[in-house]
Design an enzyme around this catalytic site. Structure first.
Site, PDB file in Angstrom:
ATOM      1  N   CYS A   1       6.338   7.963   2.645  1.00  0.00           N
ATOM      2  CA  CYS A   1       5.072   8.742   2.173  1.00  0.00           C
ATOM      3  C   CYS A   1       5.771  10.259   1.986  1.00  0.00           C
ATOM      4  O   CYS A   1       5.414  10.413   0.538  1.00  0.00           O
ATOM      5  CB  CYS A   1       4.020   8.528   2.120  1.00  0.00           C
ATOM      6  SG  CYS A   1       2.705   8.722   1.785  1.00  0.00           S
ATOM      7  N   MET A   2       5.226  10.766   2.679  1.00  0.00           N
ATOM      8  CA  MET A   2       5.082  12.255   2.523  1.00  0.00           C
ATOM      9  C   MET A   2       6.537  12.839   2.489  1.00  0.00           C
ATOM     10  O   MET A   2       6.378  14.077   2.949  1.00  0.00           O
ATOM     11  CB  MET A   2       4.154  13.013   2.803  1.00  0.00           C
ATOM     12  CG  MET A   2       3.055  12.702   2.548  1.00  0.00           C
ATOM     13  SD  MET A   2       2.938  12.532   1.022  1.00  0.00           S
ATOM     14  CE  MET A   2       2.013  14.364   0.642  1.00  0.00           C
TER      15      MET A   2
ATOM     16  N   MET B   1       3.964   9.428  -5.719  1.00  0.00           N
ATOM     17  CA  MET B   1       6.088   9.334  -4.880  1.00  0.00           C
ATOM     18  C   MET B   1       6.752   9.109  -6.169  1.00  0.00           C
ATOM     19  O   MET B   1       7.679   9.153  -5.997  1.00  0.00           O
ATOM     20  CB  MET B   1       5.236   8.196  -4.860  1.00  0.00           C
ATOM     21  CG  MET B   1       4.558   7.275  -3.061  1.00  0.00           C
ATOM     22  SD  MET B   1       5.448   8.715  -1.706  1.00  0.00           S
ATOM     23  CE  MET B   1       3.687  10.123  -1.967  1.00  0.00           C
TER      24      MET B   1
HETATM   25  N1  MGD Z   1       7.024  -1.282  -2.685  1.00  0.00           N
HETATM   26  C1  MGD Z   1       6.558  -0.410  -2.746  1.00  0.00           C
HETATM   27  N2  MGD Z   1       6.165  -0.423  -0.951  1.00  0.00           N
HETATM   28  C2  MGD Z   1       5.443   1.192  -0.880  1.00  0.00           C
HETATM   29  C3  MGD Z   1       5.749   2.124  -1.366  1.00  0.00           C
HETATM   30  C4  MGD Z   1       6.184   2.175  -2.700  1.00  0.00           C
HETATM   31  O1  MGD Z   1       5.014   2.722  -3.624  1.00  0.00           O
HETATM   32  N3  MGD Z   1       6.023   0.897  -2.911  1.00  0.00           N
HETATM   33  N4  MGD Z   1       4.385   2.605  -0.710  1.00  0.00           N
HETATM   34  C5  MGD Z   1       4.703   3.698   0.804  1.00  0.00           C
HETATM   35  C6  MGD Z   1       4.315   4.431   1.549  1.00  0.00           C
HETATM   36  S1  MGD Z   1       3.865   5.951   0.555  1.00  0.00           S
HETATM   37  C7  MGD Z   1       3.162   4.306   2.041  1.00  0.00           C
HETATM   38  S2  MGD Z   1       1.500   5.540   2.673  1.00  0.00           S
HETATM   39  C8  MGD Z   1       3.662   2.880   3.291  1.00  0.00           C
HETATM   40  C9  MGD Z   1       1.997   2.095   3.424  1.00  0.00           C
HETATM   41  O2  MGD Z   1       2.386   1.046   4.449  1.00  0.00           O
HETATM   42  P1  MGD Z   1       2.050   0.393   5.466  1.00  0.00           P
HETATM   43  O3  MGD Z   1       0.746   1.928   6.349  1.00  0.00           O
HETATM   44  O4  MGD Z   1       2.489   0.115   6.180  1.00  0.00           O
HETATM   45  O5  MGD Z   1       0.358  -0.399   4.888  1.00  0.00           O
HETATM   46  P2  MGD Z   1      -0.896  -0.492   4.831  1.00  0.00           P
HETATM   47  O6  MGD Z   1      -1.293  -1.814   4.142  1.00  0.00           O
HETATM   48  O7  MGD Z   1      -2.117   0.723   4.759  1.00  0.00           O
HETATM   49  O8  MGD Z   1      -1.230  -0.780   5.831  1.00  0.00           O
HETATM   50  C10 MGD Z   1      -2.302  -0.015   7.538  1.00  0.00           C
HETATM   51  C11 MGD Z   1      -2.477  -1.374   7.911  1.00  0.00           C
HETATM   52  O9  MGD Z   1      -3.888  -0.647   8.958  1.00  0.00           O
HETATM   53  C12 MGD Z   1      -4.627  -1.967   9.974  1.00  0.00           C
HETATM   54  N5  MGD Z   1      -5.930  -0.794   9.993  1.00  0.00           N
HETATM   55  C13 MGD Z   1      -6.767  -0.265   9.133  1.00  0.00           C
HETATM   56  N6  MGD Z   1      -7.149   0.359  10.289  1.00  0.00           N
HETATM   57  C14 MGD Z   1      -6.832   0.112  11.315  1.00  0.00           C
HETATM   58  C15 MGD Z   1      -7.180   0.810  12.645  1.00  0.00           C
HETATM   59  O10 MGD Z   1      -7.952   1.185  13.043  1.00  0.00           O
HETATM   60  N7  MGD Z   1      -6.288   0.902  13.927  1.00  0.00           N
HETATM   61  C16 MGD Z   1      -5.520  -0.473  13.405  1.00  0.00           C
HETATM   62  N8  MGD Z   1      -4.150  -0.304  14.881  1.00  0.00           N
HETATM   63  N9  MGD Z   1      -5.104  -0.807  12.363  1.00  0.00           N
HETATM   64  C17 MGD Z   1      -5.049  -0.795  11.165  1.00  0.00           C
HETATM   65  C18 MGD Z   1      -4.700  -2.313   8.402  1.00  0.00           C
HETATM   66  O11 MGD Z   1      -5.484  -3.772   8.393  1.00  0.00           O
HETATM   67  C19 MGD Z   1      -3.782  -2.269   7.714  1.00  0.00           C
HETATM   68  O12 MGD Z   1      -3.154  -3.784   7.488  1.00  0.00           O
HETATM   69  O13 MGD Z   1       3.662   1.805   1.913  1.00  0.00           O
HETATM   70  C20 MGD Z   1       5.308   2.035   1.391  1.00  0.00           C
HETATM   71  N10 MGD Z   1       5.573   1.336   0.835  1.00  0.00           N
HETATM   72  N1  MGD Z   2      -6.024   3.246  -5.424  1.00  0.00           N
HETATM   73  C1  MGD Z   2      -5.235   3.419  -4.021  1.00  0.00           C
HETATM   74  N2  MGD Z   2      -5.048   4.574  -4.296  1.00  0.00           N
HETATM   75  C2  MGD Z   2      -4.306   5.648  -3.577  1.00  0.00           C
HETATM   76  C3  MGD Z   2      -3.212   4.358  -2.565  1.00  0.00           C
HETATM   77  C4  MGD Z   2      -3.297   2.881  -2.679  1.00  0.00           C
HETATM   78  O1  MGD Z   2      -2.500   2.411  -2.358  1.00  0.00           O
HETATM   79  N3  MGD Z   2      -4.373   2.162  -3.424  1.00  0.00           N
HETATM   80  N4  MGD Z   2      -2.012   4.976  -1.899  1.00  0.00           N
HETATM   81  C5  MGD Z   2      -1.698   6.345  -1.530  1.00  0.00           C
HETATM   82  C6  MGD Z   2      -1.104   6.591  -0.776  1.00  0.00           C
HETATM   83  S1  MGD Z   2      -0.307   6.373   0.887  1.00  0.00           S
HETATM   84  C7  MGD Z   2       0.375   7.266  -2.340  1.00  0.00           C
HETATM   85  S2  MGD Z   2       1.745   7.738  -1.204  1.00  0.00           S
HETATM   86  C8  MGD Z   2      -0.619   7.609  -3.343  1.00  0.00           C
HETATM   87  C9  MGD Z   2       0.899   7.017  -4.480  1.00  0.00           C
HETATM   88  O2  MGD Z   2      -0.075   8.297  -5.480  1.00  0.00           O
HETATM   89  P1  MGD Z   2       1.256   7.941  -7.320  1.00  0.00           P
HETATM   90  O3  MGD Z   2       2.576   8.409  -6.606  1.00  0.00           O
HETATM   91  O4  MGD Z   2       0.188   8.432  -7.729  1.00  0.00           O
HETATM   92  O5  MGD Z   2       1.078   6.075  -7.310  1.00  0.00           O
HETATM   93  P2  MGD Z   2       2.850   5.115  -7.246  1.00  0.00           P
HETATM   94  O6  MGD Z   2       2.236   4.215  -7.677  1.00  0.00           O
HETATM   95  O7  MGD Z   2       3.292   4.771  -5.423  1.00  0.00           O
HETATM   96  O8  MGD Z   2       3.368   5.982  -8.351  1.00  0.00           O
HETATM   97  C10 MGD Z   2       3.301   5.842  -9.089  1.00  0.00           C
HETATM   98  C11 MGD Z   2       4.160   7.138 -10.483  1.00  0.00           C
HETATM   99  O9  MGD Z   2       5.294   7.207  -9.535  1.00  0.00           O
HETATM  100  C12 MGD Z   2       6.150   7.762 -10.720  1.00  0.00           C
HETATM  101  N5  MGD Z   2       7.881   7.849 -11.046  1.00  0.00           N
HETATM  102  C13 MGD Z   2       8.525   6.315 -10.628  1.00  0.00           C
HETATM  103  N6  MGD Z   2       9.524   6.781 -11.145  1.00  0.00           N
HETATM  104  C14 MGD Z   2       9.684   8.442 -11.405  1.00  0.00           C
HETATM  105  C15 MGD Z   2      10.837   9.387 -11.458  1.00  0.00           C
HETATM  106  O10 MGD Z   2      11.694   8.658 -11.792  1.00  0.00           O
HETATM  107  N7  MGD Z   2      10.434  10.298 -10.976  1.00  0.00           N
HETATM  108  C16 MGD Z   2       9.358  10.770 -10.562  1.00  0.00           C
HETATM  109  N8  MGD Z   2       9.022  11.962 -10.885  1.00  0.00           N
HETATM  110  N9  MGD Z   2       8.382   9.351 -11.244  1.00  0.00           N
HETATM  111  C17 MGD Z   2       8.734   8.618 -11.166  1.00  0.00           C
HETATM  112  C18 MGD Z   2       5.228   7.041 -12.087  1.00  0.00           C
HETATM  113  O11 MGD Z   2       5.822   8.079 -13.189  1.00  0.00           O
HETATM  114  C19 MGD Z   2       4.000   6.817 -11.500  1.00  0.00           C
HETATM  115  O12 MGD Z   2       2.828   8.118 -11.884  1.00  0.00           O
HETATM  116  O13 MGD Z   2      -1.510   6.995  -3.215  1.00  0.00           O
HETATM  117  C20 MGD Z   2      -2.581   7.352  -2.519  1.00  0.00           C
HETATM  118  N10 MGD Z   2      -3.933   6.375  -3.211  1.00  0.00           N
HETATM  119 MO    MO Z   3       1.727   6.876   0.858  1.00  0.00          MO
END
Ligand code: MGD
Ligand code: MGD
Ligand code: MO
Ligand code: SF4
Length: 853
Positions: free
Chosen positions: A186-187, A377
């Site tokens: 993520c970050m 992202m």
């Molecule tokens: N295809 C695809 N996959 C992605 C991404 C994507 O853009 N595309 N994005 C990636 C990114 S940016 C992220 S951040 C990750 C997130 O991926 P994960 O962090 O693996 O997914 P979450 O669903 O947030 O999982 C959090 C879990 O914690 C549990 N939970 C809630 N509260 C607590 C608590 O207090 N204690 C414990 N032990 N558990 C708790 C929730 O029920 C949940 O199942 O996914 C990644 N995966």
């Molecule tokens: N509702 C909701 N809010 C969330 C989350 C959630 O699960 N649900 N998760 C949180 C988390 S952990 C994260 S990491 C953020 C994610 O937040 P975002 O990154 O905003 O969301 P995503 O849907 O993962 O990614 C979508 C973006 O990826 C861009 N993209 C795709 N391909 C490319 C490329 O080649 N280059 C560039 N520059 N951009 C591209 C698209 O333009 C689009 O804007 O959201 C946070 N907020």
């Molecule tokens: Mo994330």
């Protein structure tokens, strides 16, 4: 319940503002309670309101939590939280329900039948005692056999305290660096972007920039859905100042594009070329800030032609190992390097019309315009994610549009505490708390002092451990055979999931490993577990998160966890007690030295358990962590000598109790006349005594006049403008796999959907996954709205329903599938190639084909 007329008015004003700003569907909605109250139907009044922050996104909105008879019955925005000023999005308003899903895990589960791994069958209920003994036993055995075979996967959703204790247990207790968070997915590229440009992981701007910018540029962020409260602030700025413009750079037309003045749709990966095009334009037209550049910047180039991390041993290859190298170049050399990126050339590779590129470049070229760039992202999940972060900084550094009110690059954070926990506390395989790193002897020495360890004790962890993708690849290989995961759902969210679910031929190690999953609901990860530990969720315990603008904020404990669910921190310390049993460090009992009176002081010898008062536990953890950020708080440290070598002093934190009092404070915090003051703009300071950092607007005025900027660094450590070229994505559509496949999110759901799908209102809003397809592609393939389709890549396939007119509008040849639905499991198709510098995988692009199912 009494809802004051003022707060009702405030909520409806927001909705009206959004509608007026052209956001077709309001992203911030009234709560059920507010509506009911307005209609006079609500008769239940909470006994008490407590203070907290939302458990979802990195915006870190403040909430007030209404409690009745020990149960959370209402959540509303907290007007005193300076990050959100009373606003929440729909997920925030329904937070109260997230804890009350019918299938909460309430008892520890132990797997009896290993053949049923991959399902929730084959478990039996067990006592905590038995489960903890079993975990400790397996952890100790694996560790003794091979220290590399154990791993901990943490989270940006762990609280600061939980992250700190996880890290202390693994690093100081087990002398092991195989600990990494989901924030790696993520970050990580944001972190390496900060480190390579500024040599420090310190976001410089704040949300107030949203109220002051003249131009907004989103570089790959769907803010309208993912950071809705920040987006509504952006809309508010546009509504109140006619001249403000928003450029949305994106690969797919999204909700964010709807309200933007200009949407620049580019081919995936070509953002690298676009940024270079802008840089070249600025130099060619001498439209960069010469004085600023001379005073503050140095120029660099780095290793190029990095290839791709598709193979397990990529990091050890020549390219992989050299990826982080960079060296100084002259401005003239830099100029030559960007020379190929004419706007015509950039148009050719990106598909963005030259006029649009030029319009954006001209905005940056205008010295009078304040520009705020945001990204998420699209930029970080990128096999050149670090480079993209560098490139955005390059543009802001060249134009001097940085650390000024309303002007600056702002990396949006994903998770509620990706900043506070994962990054600041340092739950990474290469880090120690507060920006310190394991392979720096001064940093280790400092950690030894704070943890009361003998000098040299941490020598064994001087090498970084497994980063996330490596960790799971080694789990699949069978090298890691003990894994504990907490607050994440890797069984669904890791890329190339087949392998990490033991489904692939080379993924069988997962089935044999001993896996512990701390969770609140059954998930695709608990089904891979040997032991499931039921966790206390959100406000069932006290905690603290740190958000994107460096604000740390406490959430109070409001209610008891259900059944036998327990605080994760309690489980960590219980396991620590067991694995450290009988172990001595420098002649002292290891557990006591680390967690007892001799150390963090969170253990009660009389009861033989964690101290009963959660606030006291949290305070003690915080005060120890705080010393990492403020070396002078530690009596035995010669700040002059060691403190100077450490970069942590800039972080400075306030005493624990201040954070609840102030509803959150942004670091660095400075004590001025007994008051703890936060900082809005980083680097924007002169000397520490003058405390320039914290006076922001007051000092610089609305014009952002700026002669005090300093990057806290000596000359040779100026921020770097680093040349980063365009390089292709690892997988590009071809005849067999003709589509780009992008994955991501929707407003209503959080990641794997495990929480939000249990909130009926959110589930109903988006009940299933979908595949967005361009209407012409659909017509050609004879696919209609709602048809089942198969999305296939070389790694796997999944069935999902087609949509031709969804929220997002992909260009031709482009598909988008969200990853919240566990039955769709889109990650069986995604790629696990990562950025060679940050090791963050790219979920945003791979090659796919589409068939009618
Ligand atoms: N295809 C695809 N996959 C992605 C991404 C994507 O853009 N595309 N994005 C990636 C990114 S940016 C992220 S951040 C990750 C997130 O991926 P994960 O962090 O693996 O997914 P979450 O669903 O947030 O999982 C959090 C879990 O914690 C549990 N939970 C809630 N509260 C607590 C608590 O207090 N204690 C414990 N032990 N558990 C708790 C929730 O029920 C949940 O199942 O996914 C990644 N995966
Ligand atoms: N509702 C909701 N809010 C969330 C989350 C959630 O699960 N649900 N998760 C949180 C988390 S952990 C994260 S990491 C953020 C994610 O937040 P975002 O990154 O905003 O969301 P995503 O849907 O993962 O990614 C979508 C973006 O990826 C861009 N993209 C795709 N391909 C490319 C490329 O080649 N280059 C560039 N520059 N951009 C591209 C698209 O333009 C689009 O804007 O959201 C946070 N907020
Ligand atoms: Mo994330
Ligand atoms: S999900 Fe994000 S924007 Fe919505 S209330 Fe929570 S912190 Fe705020």
């Amino acid at each position: 319940m009494k809802v004051s007329r003022r707060s009702l008015l405030k909520a409806s004003a927001v909705t009206a503002a959004l509608a007026a700003a052209g956001c077709s569907k309001p992203v911030v909605r009234e709560t059920e309670q507010m509506r009911a109250a307005a209609e006079g139907k609500l008769s239940v009044e909470p006994d008490e309101w407590k203070t907290g922050v939302c458990r979802y996104c990195g915006t870190g909105c403040g909430v007030q939590i209404g409690i009745k008879e020990g149960k959370v019955i209402s959540v509303k925005g907290d007007p005193e939280n300076r990050s959100s000023k009373g606003l929440n999005c729909i997920k925030g308003y329904y937070l109260g329900k997230v804890m009350y899903g019918k299938d909460r895990l309430t008892k520890p589960l132990i797997r009896e039948d290993n053949n049923k791994k991959g399902t929730m069958e084959g478990f039996r209920e067990a006592s905590w005692e038995e489960a903890l003994d079993l975990i400790a036993d397996n952890l100790r055995k694996s560790h003794e056999k091979d220290p590399q075979s154990i791993a901990f996967w943490g989270s940006g959703q762990q609280t600061i305290h939980e992250g700190y204790i996880s890290s202390k247990l693994w690093k100081a207790g087990l002398l092991n660096n195989n600990i990494d968070p989901n924030a790696r997915l993520c970050m990580a590229s944001a972190v390496t972007g900060f480190m390579s440009t500024f040599q420090s992981d310190e976001p410089m701007g704040c949300y107030e920039d949203l109220d002051k910018a003249d131009v907004f540029v989103t570089w790959g962020a769907n803010m309208a859905e993912m950071h809705p409260v920040l987006y509504s602030r952006l809309l508010h700025r546009k509504q109140t100042a006619d001249h403000v413009k928003h450029y949305d750079l994106t690969t797919r037309y999204s909700r964010t594009s709807e309200a933007a003045e200009e949407t620049l749709i580019f081919r995936p990966q070509t953002d690298l070329a676009i940024a270079n095009g802008i840089i070249r334009y600025l130099i060619e037209h001498e439209a960069y800030d010469k004085t600023f550049v001379e005073e503050h910047c140095q120029f660099k180039a780095g290793t190029e032609d990095l290839g791709h991390s598709l193979e397990d041993d990529y990091d050890e290859t020549e390219k992989g190992a050299a990826a982080t190298e960079s060296w100084n170049v002259s401005f003239q050399e830099f100029k030559q390097m960007v020379d190929p990126y004419t706007l015509d050339y950039v148009e050719e590779i990106s598909g963005v019309p030259r006029e649009q590129l030029e319009a954006l470049a001209k905005e940056f070229a205008d010295p009078d315009k304040k520009i705020m760039s945001t990204w998420t992202m699209g930029v970080n999940q990128h096999t050149r994610g670090t480079w993209m972060n560098n490139l955005i900084y390059n543009i802001h550094l060249l134009t001097g549009k940085i650390s000024k009110p309303g002007s600056g690059p702002f990396s949006l954070t994903g998770q509620p505490s990706a900043c506070g926990t994962a990054r600041e506390v340092g739950v990474f395989s290469h880090r120690l708390p507060a920006d310190l790193v394991v392979n720096n002897p001064d940093h280790r020495r400092f950690a030894e002092m704070i943890w009361n360890l003998p000098e040299g004790y941490l020598e064994d962890i001087s090498e970084p451990g497994f980063h996330t993708v490596k960790m799971f690849r080694e789990l699949a290989n069978g090298k890691v055979n003990f894994l504990w995961s907490m607050s994440n759902n890797w069984g669904q969210t890791m890329p190339k999931a087949n392998r990490y679910r033991g489904v692939d031929e080379d993924g069988k190690g997962v089935l044999d490993a001993f896996i512990v999953v701390s969770e609140v609901y059954p998930t695709r990860s608990t089904e891979m577990a040997n032991v499931v530990l039921p966790a206390a969720m959100w406000v069932e315990r006290e905690g603290m998160f740190g958000n994107a603008e460096r604000r740390n904020a406490i959430f109070e404990k409001c209610t008891e966890p259900p059944g036998e669910a327990k605080w994760d921190l309690w489980a960590l310390v219980q396991v620590a007690k067991r694995v450290l049993e009988g172990k001595k460090i420098g002649g002292q009992d290891a557990f006591d030295l680390l967690f007892g009176k001799g150390g963090t002081d969170i253990w009660d010898d009389k009861t033989g358990d964690l101290k009963a008062d959660q606030t006291e536990v949290c305070r003690n953890v915080w005060e120890e962590y705080r010393k990492f950020s403020s070396p002078h708080l530690h009596e035995s440290i010669d700040v002059q000598e060691l403190g100077e070598k450490l970069k942590t002093k800039a972080k400075q934190l306030a005493p624990y109790d201040e954070y609840l009092k102030q509803h959150g404070i942004c670091w660095p915090v400075r004590e001025v006349n007994g008051e703890w003051m936060e900082t809005k703009w980083r680097y924007a300071d002169g000397t520490q005594e003058e405390g320039f950092d914290q006076i922001g607007v007051k000092e610089f005025g609305e014009q952002g006049k700026y002669d005090k900027l300093s990057f806290y660094k000596s000359d040779d450590k100026k921020p770097s403008v680093i040349f980063r070229p365009f390089e292709d994505a690892p997988e590009i559509p071809d005849d067999n796999y003709p589509f780009w496949l992008c994955t991501g999110r929707v407003l209503e759901h959080w990641h794997s959907g495990s929480m939000t799908r249990r909130v009926p209102e959110l589930h109903r809003a988006v009940p299933e996954a979908f595949c967005e397809i361009h209407p012409e592609d659909a017509e050609r393939l004879e696919i209609s709205e709602g048809d089942w389709v198969k999305v296939k890549t070389v790694r796997g396939e999944t069935k999902v329903k087609a949509t031709l007119n969804g929220r997002g509008k992909p260009p031709k040849g482009y598909l988008f599938v969200p990853f919240f639905a566990e039955e769709t499991l889109i990650n069986e198709t995604t790629l696990d190639a990562y950025c060679p510098i940050s090791k963050q995988p790219d979920y945003k692009k791979c090659a796919a084909k589409l068939e009618k199912a």
